[in-house]
Design a protein around this motif. Structure first.
Motif, PDB file in Angstrom:
ATOM      1  N   MET A  50       0.844  -1.145   0.102  1.00 38.30           N
ATOM      2  CA  MET A  50      -0.124  -0.122   0.015  1.00 38.30           C
ATOM      3  C   MET A  50       0.838   1.218   0.129  1.00 38.30           C
ATOM      4  N   ILE A  51       0.682   2.194  -0.993  1.00 34.40           N
ATOM      5  CA  ILE A  51       1.319   3.350  -0.945  1.00 34.40           C
ATOM      6  C   ILE A  51       0.778   4.437   0.013  1.00 34.40           C
ATOM      7  N   GLU A  52       1.364   5.310   0.651  1.00 30.66           N
ATOM      8  CA  GLU A  52       1.144   6.082   1.680  1.00 30.66           C
ATOM      9  C   GLU A  52       1.303   7.404   0.791  1.00 30.66           C
ATOM     10  N   ARG A  53       0.316   8.550   0.925  1.00 29.91           N
ATOM     11  CA  ARG A  53       0.650   9.649   0.301  1.00 29.91           C
ATOM     12  C   ARG A  53       0.286  10.813   1.063  1.00 29.91           C
ATOM     13  N   SER A  73       5.061  14.175   0.189  1.00 35.16           N
ATOM     14  CA  SER A  73       5.743  13.008   0.613  1.00 35.16           C
ATOM     15  C   SER A  73       5.166  11.593   0.192  1.00 35.16           C
ATOM     16  N   SER A  74       5.790  10.672   0.019  1.00 38.96           N
ATOM     17  CA  SER A  74       4.954   9.467  -0.216  1.00 38.96           C
ATOM     18  C   SER A  74       5.855   8.199   0.333  1.00 38.96           C
ATOM     19  N   ALA A  75       5.234   7.008   0.620  1.00 36.13           N
ATOM     20  CA  ALA A  75       5.993   5.788   1.184  1.00 36.13           C
ATOM     21  C   ALA A  75       5.682   4.534   0.671  1.00 36.13           C
ATOM     22  N   TYR A  76       6.479   3.542   0.526  1.00 36.01           N
ATOM     23  CA  TYR A  76       6.140   2.457  -0.042  1.00 36.01           C
ATOM     24  C   TYR A  76       7.007   1.224   0.780  1.00 36.01           C
ATOM     25  N   LYS A  77       6.248   0.390   1.439  1.00 37.37           N
ATOM     26  CA  LYS A  77       6.981  -0.586   2.375  1.00 37.37           C
ATOM     27  C   LYS A  77       8.081   0.184   3.228  1.00 37.37           C
ATOM     28  N   ASP A  78       9.408   0.039   2.958  1.00 37.87           N
ATOM     29  CA  ASP A  78      10.149   0.618   4.024  1.00 37.87           C
ATOM     30  C   ASP A  78      11.088   1.849   3.328  1.00 37.87           C
ATOM     31  N   VAL A  91      10.768   5.938   1.962  1.00 39.36           N
ATOM     32  CA  VAL A  91      10.121   7.130   1.826  1.00 39.36           C
ATOM     33  C   VAL A  91      10.755   8.229   0.788  1.00 39.36           C
TER      34      VAL A  91
END
Length: 119
Positions: free
Chosen positions: A1-4, A15-20, A22
């Motif tokens: 899941m991508i966090e935005r 910013s965004s994050a995917y797994k570990d 950023v």
């Protein structure tokens, strides 16, 4: 899941994050100041962005600094080195590119960092 994490500019996130991993980008909130101060402010924003997604400047793998006035690179480097600190174990790979930036923006910084596994 991508966090935005939404920013203030249309069509992109700060910013965004995917797994570990950023990913973050920042410019200075005050474009009335010079290259050194814009760099300092942009890096402070990067620190906040990384923290928001469970990372820190010590976990940056790669950075790109886009600078509008390459003849002021030494000023940018001074702010960068002060921010990143003297511990070479925490220094990321970094590239600096001379580019045309919008308006009075003199510096834009993008980073890729690792976040803590418990995030």
């Amino acid at each position: 899941m991508i966090e935005r994490i939404a920013g203030i500019y249309k069509g992109r996130n700060k910013s965004s994050a995917y797994k570990d991993l950023v990913f973050s980008v920042a410019t200075s909130p005050d474009t009335s100041v010079g290259t050194k101060e814009q760099t300092k402010q942009a890096l402070e924003v990067i620190s906040e962005n990384l923290k928001e997604l469970g990372s820190s400047k010590e976990s940056i793998l790669s950075a790109q600094v886009f600078i509008a006035k390459m003849d002021e690179k030494a000023e940018m480097d001074e702010a960068w080195c002060s921010w990143i600190g003297p511990n070479q174990e925490n220094w990321p790979q970094r590239a600096c590119l001379g580019v045309e930036l919008e308006g009075a923006v003199l510096v834009e910084v993008t980073v890729v960092a690792v976040r803590s596994p418990n995030c």
